[in-house]
Design a protein around this motif. Structure first.
Motif, PDB file in Angstrom:
ATOM      1  N   MET A  58       0.843  -1.201   0.000  1.00 58.79           N
ATOM      2  CA  MET A  58       0.000   0.000   0.000  1.00 58.79           C
ATOM      3  C   MET A  58       0.881   1.256   0.000  1.00 58.79           C
ATOM      4  O   MET A  58       1.918   1.289   0.665  1.00 58.79           O
ATOM      5  N   ILE A  59       0.457   2.254  -0.770  1.00 62.20           N
ATOM      6  CA  ILE A  59       1.154   3.538  -0.789  1.00 62.20           C
ATOM      7  C   ILE A  59       0.217   4.607  -0.245  1.00 62.20           C
ATOM      8  O   ILE A  59      -0.945   4.698  -0.654  1.00 62.20           O
ATOM      9  N   LYS A  60       0.713   5.424   0.671  1.00 61.82           N
ATOM     10  CA  LYS A  60      -0.064   6.542   1.210  1.00 61.82           C
ATOM     11  C   LYS A  60       0.595   7.843   0.761  1.00 61.82           C
ATOM     12  O   LYS A  60       1.787   8.041   0.973  1.00 61.82           O
ATOM     13  N   ILE A  61      -0.200   8.707   0.153  1.00 59.58           N
ATOM     14  CA  ILE A  61       0.312   9.997  -0.315  1.00 59.58           C
ATOM     15  C   ILE A  61      -0.474  11.101   0.376  1.00 59.58           C
ATOM     16  O   ILE A  61      -1.703  11.149   0.272  1.00 59.58           O
ATOM     17  N   GLN A  62       0.230  11.960   1.066  1.00 56.44           N
ATOM     18  CA  GLN A  62      -0.420  13.052   1.786  1.00 56.44           C
ATOM     19  C   GLN A  62      -0.495  14.302   0.902  1.00 56.44           C
ATOM     20  O   GLN A  62       0.513  14.779   0.393  1.00 56.44           O
ATOM     21  N   GLY A  63      -1.709  14.779   0.715  1.00 56.58           N
ATOM     22  CA  GLY A  63      -1.909  16.032  -0.002  1.00 56.58           C
ATOM     23  C   GLY A  63      -2.625  17.019   0.886  1.00 56.58           C
ATOM     24  O   GLY A  63      -2.564  16.918   2.119  1.00 56.58           O
ATOM     25  N   GLU A 112      -5.092   2.704 -13.160  1.00 55.89           N
ATOM     26  CA  GLU A 112      -5.935   1.504 -13.109  1.00 55.89           C
ATOM     27  C   GLU A 112      -5.822   0.734 -11.791  1.00 55.89           C
ATOM     28  O   GLU A 112      -6.542  -0.239 -11.577  1.00 55.89           O
ATOM     29  N   LYS A 113      -4.934   1.179 -10.901  1.00 58.86           N
ATOM     30  CA  LYS A 113      -4.863   0.546  -9.588  1.00 58.86           C
ATOM     31  C   LYS A 113      -5.994   1.085  -8.716  1.00 58.86           C
ATOM     32  O   LYS A 113      -6.464   2.202  -8.903  1.00 58.86           O
ATOM     33  N   ILE A 114      -6.430   0.288  -7.752  1.00 56.95           N
ATOM     34  CA  ILE A 114      -7.497   0.726  -6.856  1.00 56.95           C
ATOM     35  C   ILE A 114      -6.945   1.787  -5.895  1.00 56.95           C
ATOM     36  O   ILE A 114      -5.863   1.635  -5.329  1.00 56.95           O
ATOM     37  N   GLY A 115      -7.703   2.846  -5.769  1.00 57.29           N
ATOM     38  CA  GLY A 115      -7.284   3.923  -4.879  1.00 57.29           C
ATOM     39  C   GLY A 115      -8.410   4.342  -3.952  1.00 57.29           C
ATOM     40  O   GLY A 115      -9.588   4.048  -4.188  1.00 57.29           O
ATOM     41  N   ILE A 116      -8.028   5.024  -2.882  1.00 56.40           N
ATOM     42  CA  ILE A 116      -8.991   5.627  -1.954  1.00 56.40           C
ATOM     43  C   ILE A 116      -8.604   7.092  -1.777  1.00 56.40           C
ATOM     44  O   ILE A 116      -7.440   7.404  -1.517  1.00 56.40           O
ATOM     45  N   VAL A 117      -9.563   7.966  -1.945  1.00 52.88           N
ATOM     46  CA  VAL A 117      -9.351   9.383  -1.643  1.00 52.88           C
ATOM     47  C   VAL A 117     -10.146   9.708  -0.385  1.00 52.88           C
ATOM     48  O   VAL A 117     -11.364   9.556  -0.361  1.00 52.88           O
ATOM     49  N   ASP A 118      -9.431  10.122   0.654  1.00 54.63           N
ATOM     50  CA  ASP A 118     -10.078  10.607   1.869  1.00 54.63           C
ATOM     51  C   ASP A 118      -9.982  12.128   1.823  1.00 54.63           C
ATOM     52  O   ASP A 118      -8.958  12.719   2.185  1.00 54.63           O
ATOM     53  N   GLY A 119     -11.055  12.751   1.338  1.00 55.18           N
ATOM     54  CA  GLY A 119     -11.023  14.191   1.133  1.00 55.18           C
ATOM     55  C   GLY A 119     -10.822  14.976   2.411  1.00 55.18           C
ATOM     56  O   GLY A 119     -10.197  16.032   2.410  1.00 55.18           O
ATOM     57  N   TYR A 147      -4.710   6.836  -0.987  1.00 62.23           N
ATOM     58  CA  TYR A 147      -4.155   5.512  -0.733  1.00 62.23           C
ATOM     59  C   TYR A 147      -4.205   4.711  -2.030  1.00 62.23           C
ATOM     60  O   TYR A 147      -5.263   4.650  -2.677  1.00 62.23           O
ATOM     61  N   ILE A 148      -3.091   4.108  -2.393  1.00 63.65           N
ATOM     62  CA  ILE A 148      -3.012   3.293  -3.613  1.00 63.65           C
ATOM     63  C   ILE A 148      -2.842   1.837  -3.208  1.00 63.65           C
ATOM     64  O   ILE A 148      -1.978   1.512  -2.384  1.00 63.65           O
ATOM     65  N   GLU A 149      -3.696   0.971  -3.783  1.00 67.54           N
ATOM     66  CA  GLU A 149      -3.726  -0.454  -3.432  1.00 67.54           C
ATOM     67  C   GLU A 149      -3.824  -0.632  -1.911  1.00 67.54           C
ATOM     68  O   GLU A 149      -2.924  -1.183  -1.270  1.00 67.54           O
ATOM     69  N   PRO A 150      -4.916  -0.149  -1.328  1.00 61.94           N
ATOM     70  CA  PRO A 150      -5.054  -0.172   0.146  1.00 61.94           C
ATOM     71  C   PRO A 150      -5.141  -1.592   0.687  1.00 61.94           C
ATOM     72  O   PRO A 150      -5.621  -2.512   0.020  1.00 61.94           O
ATOM     73  N   GLU A 151      -4.708  -1.727   1.922  1.00 62.07           N
ATOM     74  CA  GLU A 151      -4.814  -3.011   2.607  1.00 62.07           C
ATOM     75  C   GLU A 151      -6.279  -3.279   2.956  1.00 62.07           C
ATOM     76  O   GLU A 151      -7.061  -2.343   3.143  1.00 62.07           O
ATOM     77  N   PRO A 152      -6.669  -4.560   3.066  1.00 64.07           N
ATOM     78  CA  PRO A 152      -8.087  -4.906   3.307  1.00 64.07           C
ATOM     79  C   PRO A 152      -8.699  -4.206   4.515  1.00 64.07           C
ATOM     80  O   PRO A 152      -9.840  -3.762   4.471  1.00 64.07           O
ATOM     81  N   GLU A 153      -7.932  -4.080   5.595  1.00 65.80           N
ATOM     82  CA  GLU A 153      -8.469  -3.463   6.808  1.00 65.80           C
ATOM     83  C   GLU A 153      -8.806  -1.989   6.572  1.00 65.80           C
ATOM     84  O   GLU A 153      -9.861  -1.503   6.990  1.00 65.80           O
ATOM     85  N   LEU A 154      -7.901  -1.273   5.887  1.00 66.79           N
ATOM     86  CA  LEU A 154      -8.147   0.135   5.585  1.00 66.79           C
ATOM     87  C   LEU A 154      -9.329   0.277   4.634  1.00 66.79           C
ATOM     88  O   LEU A 154     -10.157   1.195   4.778  1.00 66.79           O
ATOM     89  N   LEU A 155      -9.418  -0.627   3.670  1.00 67.06           N
ATOM     90  CA  LEU A 155     -10.513  -0.583   2.712  1.00 67.06           C
ATOM     91  C   LEU A 155     -11.854  -0.720   3.426  1.00 67.06           C
ATOM     92  O   LEU A 155     -12.800   0.036   3.145  1.00 67.06           O
ATOM     93  N   ARG A 156     -11.940  -1.649   4.384  1.00 74.85           N
ATOM     94  CA  ARG A 156     -13.182  -1.827   5.153  1.00 74.85           C
ATOM     95  C   ARG A 156     -13.491  -0.570   5.964  1.00 74.85           C
ATOM     96  O   ARG A 156     -14.645  -0.121   6.045  1.00 74.85           O
ATOM     97  N   GLU A 157     -12.456   0.013   6.566  1.00 70.64           N
ATOM     98  CA  GLU A 157     -12.638   1.216   7.381  1.00 70.64           C
ATOM     99  C   GLU A 157     -13.175   2.374   6.532  1.00 70.64           C
ATOM    100  O   GLU A 157     -14.087   3.102   6.955  1.00 70.64           O
TER     101      GLU A 157
END
Length: 537
Positions: free
Chosen positions: A1-6, A212-219, A225-235
């Motif tokens: 998983m990659i976390k990028i802070q913006g 094309e990788k799965i990502g999560i944006v927490d506005g 988050y790029i290719e998040p871990e299952p626990e983070l994805l559920r959260e």
């Protein structure tokens, strides 16, 4: 998983594949070809593909915006098959043994130069058509495709940044969130995100291989988050569901009045940029349109929109709002909103340069065309007109003289129009400081807090390095707002806020106390602001 802070621009959670909007290098290189007939066949195949693309665009535009706006794609189809254009390309390939891309680029330059020298306005307007068609052919031949997103799956849109002219071309149904490397919290990408009610973050240096990788944006936190871990994805899925429930609760406010507990009525309107945004405003139960950004009509086109083209759009908006107030801002370009066919030279300080009402008063033919369309459309609904970037009483008097002339012309021609309110935007400290004088000349004030803030604080709102210094709650800004409200009411006119600050719920009670009569916010913020108004004593 990659976390990028913006940096956070708009809250919410988005989950889905990442799509990168890549800017294509459209530089064309001259190459020598031996098999000229094969090269001509390449060009002919590209032309057929371009025709197919244009037909799809025509059908889509016809369905979404009507025949007048869709017709440009029909014009481009005709240009593709124009014999002079075709023969110029094929002859160049045959006689100079050059690649099709180069022949197209040279033909485009030659035709553009020729059209620009003509006296006929129609032919001069064809310059943009030639360039557009030629660029499409070159993209097909080079295998680049469009700069815009491809595919049918909604994505988290990642880009270096987005210009206003690019945002208007996006298929917004395919965007889950915005992530940009550059830009500021007050950029047009940010404003668009708030209008669409989707998460957005800036200053996020995403890797090029994340497409094309799965990502999560927490506005809210400004994280990608790029290719998040299952626990983070559920959260994050749970957080997303909570946000959706919150939005469902806000829906219960539809149909409720925008009245404080003390009985003060506030006109709660929406800011929109095009016809599709109008439907979003209605969906969110806005009482009217407090800011219709007419410049998007110009940004969407490669030529000056005609009076008829503008009339049809304004008429549609007025009829759709069915008697509710529609305040249309006249053309506001310049600064970060550039349009090629206006041929405006680059400026060292465009925010303080040749823009908005200054262009309109300098190019009266463009201004009068828009005013004629607006007054004609006013016969079909409750249209008001407001003028941006005012700094003097003399400007307002000149505007009133021009608009009075338009009304006389329409009356003489037997063309009906409505009883149109004319107001100005207060977005310069000069206008705020002489608002007592300006109030005697107009029907209303609408305060544009975006520009008023940057001019008052001497902070360029497009410069991300200055975000840490930008304070929208600065006492100087609030004092100017109070001054404008007081001067408006002394003169017996109403006053509102149409800038982004109007949606700042932490200031809603302050604005009501100041005496603001109207707040115009992005459609997605109508119900949250309504909730705050109804909770205020």
């Amino acid at each position: 998983m990659i976390k990028i802070q913006g940096k956070s621009v708009f809250g919410g959670v988005a989950i889905g594949p990442i799509g990168i909007l890549r800017k294509k290098d459209k530089k064309v290189i001259r190459n020598h070809v031996e098999q000229v007939e094969e090269e001509i066949k390449r060009y002919e195949d590209a032309s057929k593909e371009a025709e197919s693309q244009l037909q799809k665009l025509y059908d889509k535009a016809l369905n979404e915006v009507g025949e007048a706006d869709a017709d440009i794609f029909h014009v481009h189809q005709l240009m593709l098959s124009d014999m002079d254009y075709v023969e110029s390309i094929t002859n160049m390939i045959r006689m100079q043994n050059v690649n099709a891309e180069y022949a197209i680029a040279m033909t485009s330059d030659n035709f553009s130069t020729l059209f620009e020298t003509m006296d006929d306005d129609y032919m001069r307007a064809r310059v943009a058509d030639v360039k557009d068609v030629s660029n499409r052919l070159i993209q097909i031949l080079s295998g680049q495709g469009d700069d815009m997103l491809q595919g049918d799956v909604p994505v988290i849109l990642a880009a270096d940044d987005l210009a206003p002219s690019e945002t208007v071309q996006l298929d917004k149904s395919k965007i889950l969130a915005f992530v940009t490397r550059y830009g500021s919290a007050n950029s047009h990408t940010a404003i668009l995100a708030r209008t669409m009610n989707i998460p957005a973050i800036i200053s996020a240096d995403f890797p090029e291989d994340c497409e094309e990788k799965i990502g999560i944006v927490d506005g809210a936190s400004g994280c990608l988050y790029i290719e998040p871990e299952p626990e983070l994805l559920r959260e994050m899925e749970e957080k997303q569901q909570k946000e959706q429930k919150k939005q469902e609760l806000l829906q219960t406010l539809k149909g409720k009045e925008d009245v404080t507990l003390g009985g003060k009525k506030i006109n709660l309107y929406a800011n929109v940029g095009n016809i599709s945004d109008v439907m979003t405003a209605l969906k969110n139960d806005a009482a009217g349109i407090g800011l219709f950004r007419s410049e998007f009509l110009y940004l969407e086109k490669d030529h000056y929109p005609t009076e008829e083209e503008q009339f049809q759009v304004y008429k549609t908006v007025a009829e759709t709002m069915a008697g509710k107030k529609v305040i249309i801002r006249t053309l506001d370009i310049g600064a970060d909103k550039r349009i090629d066919y206006f041929n405006i030279e680059p400026e060292e300080n465009p925010a303080m340069g040749y823009r908005a009402i200054r262009i309109c008063l300098d190019r009266e033919d463009v201004f009068k065309t828009q005013l004629r369309a607006l007054y004609r459309a006013s016969a079909y609904g409750n249209i008001s007109i407001m003028y941006p970037m005012i700094i003097s009483v003399e400007e307002v008097k000149k505007i009133k003289e021009i608009s009075a002339g338009i009304r006389r012309e329409l009356s003489a021609a037997g063309i009906s129009f409505g009883n149109v309110e004319e107001g100005i935007m207060i977005e310069t400290p000069a206008a705020a400081l002489i608002s007592d004088l300006l109030a005697k000349e107009v029907d209303f004030f609408s305060i544009g807090t975006n520009d008023l803030s940057q001019y008052t604080l001497a902070i360029d709102r497009q410069n991300p390095k200055l975000d840490i210094f930008f304070d929208p709650h600065h006492p100087a800004i609030l004092r100017l707002l109070q001054m404008v409200a007081d001067n408006a009411h002394k003169a017996g006119i109403w006053v509102g806020i149409c800038g982004e600050l109007g949606a700042d719920i932490s200031l809603t009670e302050t604005f009501i106390r100041m005496g603001m009569d109207e707040l115009s916010v992005s459609p997605a913020m109508v119900l949250p602001v309504r909730q705050k108004i109804r909770e205020t004593t």
